[in-house]
Enzyme design. Structure first.
Site, PDB file in Angstrom:
ATOM      1  N   ARG A  88      -9.743  -0.414   6.968  1.00 39.72           N
ATOM      2  CA  ARG A  88     -10.594   0.565   6.310  1.00 39.72           C
ATOM      3  C   ARG A  88     -11.096   1.626   7.285  1.00 39.72           C
ATOM      4  O   ARG A  88     -12.295   1.888   7.416  1.00 39.72           O
ATOM      5  CB  ARG A  88     -11.792  -0.104   5.646  1.00 39.72           C
ATOM      6  CG  ARG A  88     -12.350   0.756   4.503  1.00 39.72           C
ATOM      7  CD  ARG A  88     -13.630   0.201   3.978  1.00 39.72           C
ATOM      8  NE  ARG A  88     -14.046   0.870   2.785  1.00 39.72           N
ATOM      9  CZ  ARG A  88     -14.279   0.245   1.645  1.00 39.72           C
ATOM     10  NH1 ARG A  88     -14.110  -1.038   1.541  1.00 39.72           N
ATOM     11  NH2 ARG A  88     -14.703   0.924   0.603  1.00 39.72           N
ATOM     12  N   GLN A 129       0.835  -1.201   0.000  1.00 41.16           N
ATOM     13  CA  GLN A 129       0.000   0.000   0.000  1.00 41.16           C
ATOM     14  C   GLN A 129       0.875   1.258   0.000  1.00 41.16           C
ATOM     15  O   GLN A 129       0.407   2.336  -0.321  1.00 41.16           O
ATOM     16  CB  GLN A 129      -0.942   0.011   1.207  1.00 41.16           C
ATOM     17  CG  GLN A 129      -2.016  -1.067   1.125  1.00 41.16           C
ATOM     18  CD  GLN A 129      -3.030  -1.030   2.253  1.00 41.16           C
ATOM     19  OE1 GLN A 129      -3.287  -2.048   2.880  1.00 41.16           O
ATOM     20  NE2 GLN A 129      -3.632   0.129   2.521  1.00 41.16           N
TER      21      GLN A 129
END
Lengths: 806, 288
Positions: free
Chosen positions: A384, A237
């Site tokens: 998230r 990421q």
């Protein structure tokens, strides 16, 4: 002008810029199965690595005998901690200031911990060899319950820290203690509680779950021994951070390390950190001189790579009889597992949990977080959500409901009464944040009106009466959540990762024919950056989004950035993109002025070019300007049309939303049905409403899963229970409720385009809505708080404990 | 999730398949739809050296009526069960149950033979076969025999089937026209095994139950035929007291594991709730 000249509206539509429901360009390849993921990569001579893992949660490793494995044809090598010590990589630093074993160094701290790394010609041989590595263990007492971590006789989990009374975040008060993090005014808060008319106190636990991206963590490392260059393809990421960390750990100069994140099949925080698999693959490639691939399977991903939550929050609220809140006190026991590998900005051991005052105007508050070790997998990532924000939102939203119940007030009215008021922004919270903008009352009222809140309460009352009369076995809950997120990490004054400031970046190059290549320091894992970044550029410089290529993930070509997580891409890189685009527009204005032989101050921007003020027929489109920029620039001006921008945000952004869940529960089975779920999000300026809607659907589905059953469970021996999709609840289309989405727009005043970020709001906001619905349903039977997850048997158990089974 | 090495066989007749099974004994396993054996092999919880793929054996396919019974070839997929007009008219509970197994993709491959023969207490068909009083045609080196579903299951993954034998078909007596039926399954999500499930087939006459059959799924280490509950219900009008007694009798024979679906107590109670609901629905459907 003639009839064929496009109108302003037509030119604007042709751009597909900000606000356009542009279809996702990346889906062309994804929907055809043409994505390019790490495991699609096949290099000549590539080897495969796989781990021998510990069956025990806590044990000494007394002997590792790999001789039988090494006899198996096709096995190249078996790495152990002893081998890694030779290159000083038996341990690695974590993002949270702790250290973590790469391979078991004398002991294991959680089940499935990496013990040895087998390198073989193919995956089958590697797995066969794993069965042949003989490891001797000596079992140790297992510590699973974080509430027992700091018992005087609790087993010592980390002998490597023995005698260390000072950790990365201050004093340690016990051998299994990691840190205490305190924020706020304890004295003032105590006073508020002493003077309160009403107080509530509840232990609100947020269970351990896992981001479970569909693609597991994986990498291919390839060391070129001739050039001394290392290339690592991986599910990263944050590829640039991986490059810097790899350079610091390996002492390979950073310019000789190439980190490439190809398409990524979801991350949700799971792919932020560095894992033993990456280190071992790199070392294996250095040792063998051949590329080495490592790919986790599902069980490995669920049971060893970063988990999320495991926060046990004791919340107390002080209030007046009229419902005005006067103080908030929260203590958190944070279970970090065997190592503190929580992925937070380095100075924030509990992330931004101090957003726990939520959307409410608490005059004073105090927060203390204690992090402890247990015999569980390390992690604590933001699944998230921004760092520990979903925990905070759950804590305050559940606590506000409990307060409403104690006061006999409607929970919506209690929230309305205590919201930060529009005129209070920028609002300074009692725990130290400066909320940038918000209009909570408008959003809440819109949500209540749309869902028909008062009528639903009437219906609920009637159903409760019918239940009491024995006419139905179904009860109804209404769950409210009004959350404030804090995203966009972050300002360099308080945010860094291992010393790297959390700015982000964009580079835009306009080609002579007026098309564009742009690169960012972020990395999409499904967010749709290739679509939305082009839309920002399209609006800013008047070139159609279709003519703009967006590229991310290659550290050789992309400008340095901190990657994508914590809803930071739009608040940080989105701003860099707008600012880089504006540099281009400024240069374009000078070129247009030269072309039109007017002063640049006589020009005004108009959709896709510059026109002379008062004489709009005299204009130059960006396409024309781009050609001139290269081939006929004004005298003295450098040719070319490109710009780079690095953006260090002045503040975080604070998206918010009002979520309502209407739930029907079958008391006899504990099965719940979501009748309606309404999500109003305010993420400031909306770049692509369709992508926002998709993001919200995805986040709500994850929130639904977490609240209603998704859990990483351990038994008392530290065995991971159900680390597969058979037990780990990943809802399918059948279980997923219908989502109703809505919005208000309160732009961020400090962001160049006013956008706040949205990807994580629905996960943060929905979990409390689901949980509050379950709790609300049982309120009339005397319930105060039922712990998550609310899977059928636990709901049934709650019903039974409340006497609902007669 | 990488299996060990094995030899793959693809016979075209039952005799050939049985011969391969017989020559390798415990080292061989038949492969039907593969939904159980392949994951087990990937987890290395099963490591057969010989895998005998039955999909090339044409004789194991098909659904036909044979003298008052329905005979279903072992390799008939759940999708084919759902699509069969013959079953829809004679044994509609098979369609109802099949639709509750996993998802369409799995049902395209999953077979009735694999489902009943594997001995997995989580499978739905075994209890249904007990409820319907079906029997399994089994072929081994010594020829063919038939084993009643109610006698077939010994413990989890242990059945009356010998290692060298193959289930070739299930034989189901056709229940009387106008029978009531229901399969009630509580599960956490699509693709999950039952937390508890109940199969009921009954006939009604003049408002009372003239025959009744009840079996339970995944609340013990085998499917459970609830004989006592059947006795209690037969002859009754399904009044509340009788149903309560039958439910109690059915709950009493359950021995569920505590797992992610819930503790044993919950799963036992859910078996009762499923039975109660199945009885109500079956009675509503019954003519007479």
């Amino acid at each position: 002008m003639n009839d064929m000249t496009p109108t302003r509206e037509q030119r604007e539509a042709a751009l597909e810029g900000m606000g356009c429901k542009r279809k996702r360009v990346e889906d062309v390849r994804f929907t055809q199965g043409k994505g390019n993921y790490v495991d699609d990569l096949k290099l000549p001579g590539m080897l495969f690595g796989d781990f021998v893992r510990s069956p025990y949660a806590h044990a000494k490793v007394t002997k590792i005998d790999a001789s039988k494995a090494l006899e198996l044809p096709g096995v190249i090598a078996v790495l152990t901690a002893e081998d890694l010590k030779g290159v000083n990589l038996a341990w690695m630093p974590t993002l949270a200031g702790d250290v973590q074993m790469v391979l078991a160094d004398g002991k294991v701290l959680y089940q499935n911990q990496e013990v040895a790394f087998v390198i073989a010609e193919d995956r089958y041989i590697a797995d066969d060899a794993i069965q042949l590595v003989e490891v001797e263990y000596e079992e140790l007492p297992v510590l699973v319950d974080p509430f027992k971590s700091m018992d005087p006789d609790a087993p010592v989990l980390r002998p490597d820290l023995e005698g260390k009374t000072e950790g990365a975040h201050g004093p340690r008060k016990h051998h299994n203690h990691i840190f205490t993090w305190e924020v706020g005014d304890a004295e003032e808060t105590d006073r508020a509680f002493k003077d309160a008319d009403v107080t509530i106190k509840e232990l609100i636990s947020y269970h351990r779950t896992h981001p479970s991206p569909l693609e597991t963590c994986q990498c291919v490392a390839s060391m070129d021994k001739v050039t001394g260059e290392l290339t690592v393809w991986g599910t990263f990421q944050a590829p640039h951070v991986i490059r810097t960390v790899a350079s610091l750990l390996s002492t390979i100069p950073e310019h000789k390390i190439h980190v490439i994140a190809p398409d990524i099949g979801g991350g949700f925080g799971n792919k932020v950190g560095a894992y033993p698999g990456y280190i071992c693959s790199i070392v294996a490639s250095i040792v063998t001189g051949r590329p080495v691939k490592w790919v986790e399977d599902r069980m490995e991903n669920l049971s060893t790579t970063s988990f999320a939550r495991d926060y046990h929050m004791t919340a107390e609220i002080a209030a007046k009889n009229d419902g005005t809140v006067t103080g908030l006190k929260v203590h958190v026991l944070a279970d970090h597992g065997g190592f503190d590998a929580c992925a937070d900005p380095s100075k924030w051991p509990a992330g931004f949990f101090n957003i726990v005052t939520g959307s409410y105007d608490f005059p004073t508050a105090h927060l203390a977080v204690d992090g402890v070790y247990t015999n569980k997998a390390p992690g604590g990532v933001a699944y998230r959500c921004s760092f520990r924000v979903t925990e905070a939102a759950y804590c305050i939203e559940r606590a506000m409901d409990i307060l409403a119940q104690k006061l006999g007030m409607d929970p919506a009215d209690l929230r309305m009464k205590n919201f930060v008021k529009p005129e209070q922004f920028p609002y300074h919270s009692a725990l130290g944040w400066e909320y940038d903008s918000g209009d909570y009352h408008t959003a809440m009222q819109k949500a209540m009106d749309t869902i028909g809140y008062r009528q639903l309460r009437e219906e609920q009352k009637a159903k409760q009466e019918a239940f009491k009369r024995g006419e139905t076995r179904e009860i109804m809950g209404i769950g409210i959540s009004f959350f404030t997120e804090i995203v966009g990490a972050g300002p360099s004054k308080n945010c860094d990762i291992l010393g790297v400031a959390m700015f982000d970046s964009a580079e835009i190059r306009v080609h002579p024919t007026g098309s564009v290549i742009s690169r960012m320091g972020t990395k999409s894992q499904g967010q749709g950056h290739e679509t939305t970044w082009a839309q920002i550029i399209a609006t800013e410089i008047g070139i159609p989004a279709a003519d703009i290529m967006v590229e991310e993930g290659n550290t050789d070509t992309a400008p340095y950035g901190l990657g994508t997580y914590g809803s930071r891409s739009t608040p940080v890189a989105g701003a860099a993109i707008a600012l880089a685009a504006r540099k281009i527009r400024n240069k374009a204005q000078m070129i247009a002025a030269h072309m039109l032989e007017v002063s640049e101050y006589d020009l005004e921007w108009d959709v896709d070019g510059f026109q002379v003020k008062g004489n709009p027929e005299l204009r130059k489109s960006m396409k024309e300007i781009a050609w001139a920029a290269y081939n006929a620039p004004p005298p003295g001006m450098e040719p070319g049309l490109e710009a780079v921008s690095y953006y260090d945000p002045p503040n975080m952004t604070y998206p918010f939303g009002a979520y309502f869940c209407v739930m029907d529960i079958d008391v006899d089975t504990g099965v719940s049905k979501i009748r309606r779920f309404y999500a109003l999000d305010d993420c400031g300026t909306r770049i692509n409403p369709m992508i926002i809607e998709g993001q919200v659907h995805g986040g709500l589905t994850e929130g639904f899963a977490i609240a209603m059953g998704q859990e990483i469970r351990y038994d008392e021996m530290g065995n991971v229970m159900g680390a597969s999709f058979m037990d780990f609840f990943l809802p399918t289309a059948v279980e997923t409720p219908h989502w109703e989405t809505d919005y208000t727009v309160t732009p961020s005043p400090h962001h160049p385009i006013g956008a706040k970020g949205v990807g994580e709001s629905p996960n943060v906001g929905s979990v409390p809505a689901f949980s509050n619905a379950v709790n609300d349903a049982f309120g009339f039977l005397g319930n105060t708080h039922i712990q998550m997850p609310h899977d059928a048997w636990r709901v049934w158990q709650a019903a039974k404990d409340l006497g609902a089974h007669g | 999730m990488i299996p060990g090495e094995f030899t793959y066989h693809r016979p075209s007749t039952v005799a050939e398949a049985v011969a391969i099974l017989a020559s390798h004994g415990d080292e061989a396993r038949p492969l039907a739809g593969g939904h159980s054996i392949i994951p087990m092999m990937k987890l290395r919880m099963a490591a057969p050296e010989h895998l005998i793929d039955l999909s090339g054996v044409a004789d194991l396919k098909g659904i036909r009526e044979e003298g008052g019974a329905i005979v279903i070839g072992a390799m008939t997929t759940q999708h084919e069960l759902i699509a069969s007009d013959l079953l829809a008219s004679k044994l509609p509970i098979i369609r109802e149950t099949s639709l509750l197994i996993a998802d369409p993709q799995i049902r395209y491959l999953g077979t009735i033979g694999g489902n009943v023969a594997n001995g997995d207490p989580g499978n739905d068909m075994p209890a249904l076969m007990q409820c319907l009083n079906a029997s399994y045609k089994v072929v081994g080196p010594n020829g063919e025999r038939e084993i009643a579903a109610r006698d077939f299951y010994e413990a989890a993954y242990f059945t009356a089937l010998a290692p060298e034998e193959l289930v070739t078909a299930v034989v189901i007596p056709v229940p009387p026209a106008g029978h009531g039926f229901a399969y009630e399954k509580l599960k956490r999500k699509v693709g999950d095994y039952a937390t508890a499930a109940a199969a009921v087939v009954l006939t009604m006459s003049g408002g009372s139950v003239s025959s009744c059959s009840v079996a339970l799924t995944n609340v013990g280490d085998t499917p459970l035929y609830a004989a006592e509950a059947c006795d209690i219900l037969t002859g009754s009008t399904l009044d509340a007291d009788t149903v309560n007694r039958a439910v109690a009798a059915a709950e009493a024979i359950t021995r569920p594991a505590s797992d992610g679906r819930g503790p044993a107590e919950y799963r036992t109670k859910m078996a009762g709730v499923m039975l109660r609901r199945a009885l109500a629905r079956a009675a509503e459907r019954a003519n007479g």
